[in-house]
Design a protein around this motif. Sequence first.
Motif, short mmCIF file in Angstrom:
data_model
loop_
_atom_site.label_atom_id
_atom_site.label_comp_id
_atom_site.label_asym_id
_atom_site.label_seq_id
_atom_site.Cartn_x
_atom_site.Cartn_y
_atom_site.Cartn_z
N THR B 126 26.04 27.61 49.85
CA THR B 126 25.79 28.84 50.60
C THR B 126 27.02 29.25 51.40
OG1 THR B 126 23.64 27.77 50.88
CG2 THR B 126 23.89 29.94 51.85
N GLN B 127 27.76 28.25 51.86
CA GLN B 127 28.96 28.50 52.67
C GLN B 127 29.93 29.43 51.94
OE1 GLN B 127 30.18 26.95 55.81
NE2 GLN B 127 27.97 26.80 56.03
N VAL B 134 26.43 33.69 56.58
CA VAL B 134 26.22 32.35 57.14
C VAL B 134 27.07 32.22 58.40
CG1 VAL B 134 26.40 29.88 56.77
CG2 VAL B 134 25.77 31.37 54.87
N PHE B 184 18.03 32.82 56.61
CA PHE B 184 19.37 33.26 57.00
C PHE B 184 19.43 33.59 58.50
CE2 PHE B 184 20.26 33.76 52.45
CZ PHE B 184 21.58 33.36 52.40
N MET B 188 20.48 29.57 59.08
CA MET B 188 21.88 29.83 58.75
C MET B 188 22.58 30.62 59.86
SD MET B 188 21.45 28.32 55.90
CE MET B 188 23.02 28.44 55.07
N SER B 193 27.58 35.27 61.69
CA SER B 193 28.30 35.34 60.42
C SER B 193 29.27 36.51 60.43
CB SER B 193 27.29 35.51 59.27
OG SER B 193 26.69 36.79 59.34
#
Lengths: 241, 392
Positions: B126-127, B134, B184, B188, B193
Amino acid sequence: MIKRHAIRLTPLMLLSLAWPVAAQQVDEDLPDESYAAEIYAVEAEDVDPAAYATLAREGEGDVWSCASCHGAKGQGNGNIPRLAGLSTGYIAKQLHAYAEGVRINHNMQYVATKLTDDEMLGLARYYAEMEAPSNAGPALGGDLDRGQELMIHGDWDINVPACYSCHGSSAWGVEQAFPSLAAQQPAYTYAQLAAWTDGRRNNSPLQLMQGISHALSDADRRAVADYLATLPAPPAEEPTP
Amino acid sequence: MSHSDQDPNTQRDPGRTTPQRIVIASAVAAVLVAVGAAIYAAGIFNPIAQSPDRDADRGEQIARQDTERRQAWLAERKEYTADPKATPPSLPVAETGYFIPNDVADAPDNQFGDSVRRGYEIFTNTQTNASQHVGNGMNCANCHLGAGTVPGSAPMWAAAVEYPAFRGKNKIINTMEDRIHGCFTYSMNAQNSPSGSPPPRDGDIYKDLQSFFFYMAEGAPLEGNLPGRGYAVPPEPEDGYSITRGETVFENNCAVCHGTSGEGRRDPNGRWIFPALWGDDSYNWGAGMHRVNTAAGFIKHNMPLGQGGSLTDQQAWDVAAYINSWERPADPRQLRDGLTVAETDERFHEHTPNFYGDEVRGDLLGDGIPGEPTAQQPPSIGAPRHSQQASR
């Protein structure tokens, strides 16, 4: 024979910790096995690896030279492991483990019991800061697809996590405690996986590797050892400023 | 060796011709080969050649068996589709009793398969593959082990069939897209992000993740409430849980990987390998994992990695409390609704065991300021191996 004792955290050692953030977290009752590599790496900041180059290359008295088995570039050969690019703390911890008898290998025990603590740290840094291309390759007839599967996904049916989930995305290791596996000699990797099961090696934090090596079949061990030998060698550890 | 070994070389038997000797030698050789083959076939060498405590290629055996069981299930389904009077297919389950998900490696070679594979890549990395949304060091697969396949680790084959559903958390009907949006937002920490928010609604990230979940879940009954779903929370110990005891559990079992300050660790490529358990790089105060019960369930069944089930229920609760007694990114609902920590605590944190809004070690938990750039990674004890360049 000099009996070396497991490292103990002392107030002096606490002072030697470089970072105040970390120091405030460290308690005296931390278990040795899990933290030894990090503590040795901090201690090694005070030694000059260049001062131990001669010891590594030529030996001294009863201490054989490291290079006579591990090669001038520390790449290893056959069942002799690559040392170049392993972390300082990991190498120092292994030398202590040989001296203490929690890792059984007659040659290494012979040498390690003759080394001083500073020599262990200096040699560890000498090899950690060495960068050498891979001279390893598949040699055990392992199934490379299966090896890659174990590296990237693991096999949760037998409770084996992916190698990368502790040893890093390129298998170049993660900080001090988790060694690089990339470009390691496959016969050595294979032998270690067997050693964790049969007790010749007994120094894995939380016995993490014991559980994994128990779960892996002989074919799996050959597969993963051969696959790791196909990976590019790790970069040198950055010298401590 | 003994004298008898040398006899054939030194003494000739005058009563036998050379062809006779050849026949006798061949017969002896044939008997030896037969005896050797019999020993080999009987398998009595195996205990010598292999450690007796592990089965040869058990992983391969299980994988093959699971594949066969899924194929049998597919055949049954095909028959039932063609003939409603045929026996409906039973659930494809492994020897352990758990559902056998489809393997992503078998996803079809078409647009849907492509979406499944993209979803898998987003889920496991996901990074990189959802980097704009993220705001911490987490990947989906950190809390859903084995790329969302492992029972007891909130497997996605079980979650896929449980939505749409009403959730008390937001008091609306949630589709799977809503659920992922929530992941998210909280786990996350999307508020920190690059884009500042979860992926835009109806976007490909949702579609690909849902394709991936859906494909794994093929054959799972809707609202199946399958065993292995979610994190089974061990019963809360009679004496409750203790941050102090949890600290000891943490130092003995967790810190070697996650660091003594719970800061997580990255590899020489800058990739997060061990996720941060608290602090700026971890999940925020709105994530389910900040609840002591949820974290205890995850830890009990999955930690330390590869040694799930090794901690006692008490240890799991204690260490879950310890981890969740440190500051972490703010609850996004506080900022969204313009609330104080006390108001947020009352509105969103009252009905679960958690430390939000509590004062621990003289620090009011929950008052971290959201949206600030990630602070410099605190080094763990010992030298970091390489300069830790950020991967995002």
